[in-house]
Design a protein around this motif. Structure first.
Motif, PDB file in Angstrom:
ATOM      1  N   ILE A  93       0.835  -1.204   0.000  1.00  0.00           N
ATOM      2  CA  ILE A  93       0.000   0.000   0.000  1.00  0.00           C
ATOM      3  C   ILE A  93       0.872   1.257   0.000  1.00  0.00           C
ATOM      4  CG2 ILE A  93      -1.747   1.304   1.289  1.00  0.00           C
ATOM      5  CD1 ILE A  93      -2.653  -1.402   2.493  1.00  0.00           C
ATOM      6  N   ARG A  94       1.954   1.228   0.784  1.00  0.00           N
ATOM      7  CA  ARG A  94       2.775   2.429   0.965  1.00  0.00           C
ATOM      8  C   ARG A  94       3.330   3.020  -0.330  1.00  0.00           C
ATOM      9  NH1 ARG A  94       4.344  -0.242   5.853  1.00  0.00           N
ATOM     10  NH2 ARG A  94       6.095  -1.228   4.775  1.00  0.00           N
ATOM     11  N   PRO A  95       3.717   2.201  -1.347  1.00  0.00           N
ATOM     12  CA  PRO A  95       4.243   2.817  -2.572  1.00  0.00           C
ATOM     13  C   PRO A  95       3.263   3.751  -3.276  1.00  0.00           C
ATOM     14  CG  PRO A  95       4.854   0.501  -2.494  1.00  0.00           C
ATOM     15  CD  PRO A  95       3.886   0.733  -1.366  1.00  0.00           C
ATOM     16  N   MET A  96       1.968   3.646  -2.964  1.00  0.00           N
ATOM     17  CA  MET A  96       0.982   4.505  -3.623  1.00  0.00           C
ATOM     18  C   MET A  96       0.876   5.884  -2.980  1.00  0.00           C
ATOM     19  SD  MET A  96      -2.047   1.774  -4.592  1.00  0.00           S
ATOM     20  CE  MET A  96      -2.194   1.027  -2.959  1.00  0.00           C
ATOM     21  N   GLY A 111      -2.051  -4.372   8.711  1.00  0.00           N
ATOM     22  CA  GLY A 111      -1.515  -4.878   9.965  1.00  0.00           C
ATOM     23  C   GLY A 111      -1.035  -3.825  10.933  1.00  0.00           C
ATOM     24  N   THR A 112      -1.020  -2.547  10.507  1.00  0.00           N
ATOM     25  CA  THR A 112      -0.543  -1.480  11.383  1.00  0.00           C
ATOM     26  C   THR A 112      -1.416  -0.246  11.206  1.00  0.00           C
ATOM     27  OG1 THR A 112       0.965  -0.551   9.718  1.00  0.00           O
ATOM     28  CG2 THR A 112       1.847  -2.293  11.151  1.00  0.00           C
ATOM     29  N   SER A 113      -1.363   0.649  12.190  1.00  0.00           N
ATOM     30  CA  SER A 113      -2.107   1.908  12.069  1.00  0.00           C
ATOM     31  C   SER A 113      -1.550   2.741  10.922  1.00  0.00           C
ATOM     32  CB  SER A 113      -2.041   2.689  13.384  1.00  0.00           C
ATOM     33  OG  SER A 113      -0.696   2.939  13.761  1.00  0.00           O
ATOM     34  N   VAL A 116      -3.227   1.588   7.804  1.00  0.00           N
ATOM     35  CA  VAL A 116      -4.587   2.127   7.700  1.00  0.00           C
ATOM     36  C   VAL A 116      -4.545   3.574   7.220  1.00  0.00           C
ATOM     37  CG1 VAL A 116      -6.670   2.732   8.988  1.00  0.00           C
ATOM     38  CG2 VAL A 116      -5.485   0.582   9.473  1.00  0.00           C
ATOM     39  N   THR A 117      -3.624   4.364   7.784  1.00  0.00           N
ATOM     40  CA  THR A 117      -3.492   5.766   7.376  1.00  0.00           C
ATOM     41  C   THR A 117      -3.128   5.868   5.901  1.00  0.00           C
ATOM     42  OG1 THR A 117      -2.820   6.417   9.608  1.00  0.00           O
ATOM     43  CG2 THR A 117      -2.258   7.919   7.817  1.00  0.00           C
ATOM     44  N   ALA A 118      -2.201   5.013   5.463  1.00  0.00           N
ATOM     45  CA  ALA A 118      -1.792   5.027   4.058  1.00  0.00           C
ATOM     46  C   ALA A 118      -2.958   4.659   3.152  1.00  0.00           C
ATOM     47  CB  ALA A 118      -0.623   4.062   3.846  1.00  0.00           C
ATOM     48  N   LEU A 119      -3.727   3.646   3.540  1.00  0.00           N
ATOM     49  CA  LEU A 119      -4.864   3.237   2.724  1.00  0.00           C
ATOM     50  C   LEU A 119      -5.898   4.354   2.655  1.00  0.00           C
ATOM     51  CD1 LEU A 119      -6.097   0.906   1.095  1.00  0.00           C
ATOM     52  CD2 LEU A 119      -7.189   0.115   3.206  1.00  0.00           C
ATOM     53  N   GLY A 120      -6.155   5.010   3.781  1.00  0.00           N
ATOM     54  CA  GLY A 120      -7.102   6.116   3.784  1.00  0.00           C
ATOM     55  C   GLY A 120      -6.663   7.260   2.891  1.00  0.00           C
ATOM     56  N   ALA A 121      -5.346   7.450   2.777  1.00  0.00           N
ATOM     57  CA  ALA A 121      -4.823   8.557   1.972  1.00  0.00           C
ATOM     58  C   ALA A 121      -4.948   8.309   0.475  1.00  0.00           C
ATOM     59  CB  ALA A 121      -3.359   8.808   2.333  1.00  0.00           C
ATOM     60  N   LEU A 138      -9.997   1.947  12.669  1.00  0.00           N
ATOM     61  CA  LEU A 138     -10.215   2.235  11.250  1.00  0.00           C
ATOM     62  C   LEU A 138     -10.929   3.564  11.020  1.00  0.00           C
ATOM     63  CD1 LEU A 138     -11.303  -1.288   9.901  1.00  0.00           C
ATOM     64  CD2 LEU A 138      -9.006  -0.306  10.062  1.00  0.00           C
ATOM     65  N   THR A 139     -10.961   4.431  12.033  1.00  0.00           N
ATOM     66  CA  THR A 139     -11.692   5.689  11.870  1.00  0.00           C
ATOM     67  C   THR A 139     -11.092   6.566  10.777  1.00  0.00           C
ATOM     68  OG1 THR A 139     -10.400   6.613  13.716  1.00  0.00           O
ATOM     69  CG2 THR A 139     -12.590   5.755  14.223  1.00  0.00           C
ATOM     70  N   ASN A 140      -9.806   6.367  10.446  1.00  0.00           N
ATOM     71  CA  ASN A 140      -9.204   7.137   9.350  1.00  0.00           C
ATOM     72  C   ASN A 140      -9.862   6.853   8.009  1.00  0.00           C
ATOM     73  OD1 ASN A 140      -7.340   8.596  10.795  1.00  0.00           O
ATOM     74  ND2 ASN A 140      -5.669   7.147  10.504  1.00  0.00           N
ATOM     75  N   LEU A 141     -10.606   5.753   7.930  1.00  0.00           N
ATOM     76  CA  LEU A 141     -11.257   5.391   6.671  1.00  0.00           C
ATOM     77  C   LEU A 141     -12.653   5.997   6.552  1.00  0.00           C
ATOM     78  CD1 LEU A 141     -10.244   1.620   6.452  1.00  0.00           C
ATOM     79  CD2 LEU A 141      -9.080   3.612   5.474  1.00  0.00           C
TER      80      LEU A 141
END
Length: 262
Positions: A93-96, A111-113, A116-121, A138-141
């Motif tokens: 996910i992070r490379p995006m 697997g980490t907060s 989740v932050t990266a996916l939300g971004a 998962l509130t960042n989502l």
């Protein structure tokens, strides 16, 4: 490929022309992952990536290059093997981050907060199927997804809660993968600790997978959830619906109306 074949039948293309178009498309797709860095990539409006996480991980440099060059929407389905369902995909996910990519569909494990932050971004109006390697907030989502489906194993007793975003109403599957986790109490604990905040805790759907919980225990589970003001998008009496003997799935319908005594 099927669409090319249909187009050939519609426009009366020769078999040679159809084969040539298929070969060109295969070559273009191959270049996305195997071509040299200086290649000029074909950039479709939506890029569909369906691949085992380990296979994509083995091409991580190429994956980073691809998301930098593709400024549009991506549907990313990481087909983890059952034994690896809960192995985090945060590194994919992070490379995006810090690219122009927007994920509109995602199926994988976080697997980490930070994951989740990266996916939300990088998501926008996305359909998210998330496997939680560990309990996460998962509130960042909230506001980034139009559909949120969460798979988790039963939680161990803890003082923390992990309330899912209330919008959209989440789907929650409790996957039971060990004999210690068979107690209906542990399932009730998990559902209430993931329940969206509010006096009434509303899910879209709730279900159990790989469940060996006895019918009488399922009834106790339903009564406990209804008393805790957990609700699903259902009508009629509070009830359970076994739907798949192969996966031992049980869908839980928790409504304002108590369970009918049998």
């Amino acid at each position: 490929m099927e669409l090319i074949g249909k187009a050939g039948r519609f426009y009366r293309l020769s078999s040679t022309e159809i084969a040539a178009q298929k070969d060109d498309l295969k070559a273009e797709i191959k270049r996305l992952f195997e071509g040299p860095d200086e290649d000029v990539f074909w950039k479709p409006n939506i890029l569909l990536v369906m691949i085992k996480a380990d296979d994509l991980r083995s091409k991580l440099k190429r994956w980073r290059r691809l998301v930098q060059l593709h400024p549009k929407d991506i549907k990313l389905y990481l087909h983890n093997q059952p034994t690896k369902t809960y192995q985090p995909n945060d590194d994919l996910i992070r490379p995006m981050l810090n690219t122009q990519v927007k994920v509109i569909d995602f199926d994988g494990c976080v697997g980490t907060s930070e994951g989740v932050t990266a996916l939300g971004a990088v998501t926008r109006g996305a359909r998210l199927n998330l496997y939680l390697a560990t309990p996460l907030d998962l509130t960042n989502l909230s506001g980034t997804a139009k559909e949120l489906v969460v798979y988790t194993r039963p939680l161990l007793p803890d003082t923390r809660t992990y309330a899912l975003p209330a919008i959209p109403r989440p789907w929650l599957c409790v996957y039971i993968d060990g004999p210690v986790e068979e107690s209906w109490n542990s399932v009730a604990y998990t559902i209430t600790h993931f329940a969206p905040a509010g006096e009434v805790k509303r899910f879209e759907e709730l279900w159990l997978c790989n469940s060996m919980i006895r019918p009488d225990e399922v009834n106790q589970l339903l009564d406990s959830l209804q008393a805790a003001k957990v609700r699903t998008h259902s009508e009629g009496n509070t009830r359970a619906s076994p739907t798949s003997s192969a996966n031992r799935e049980i869908w839980l319908h928790v409504t304002e109306t108590s369970r009918a005594n049998s």
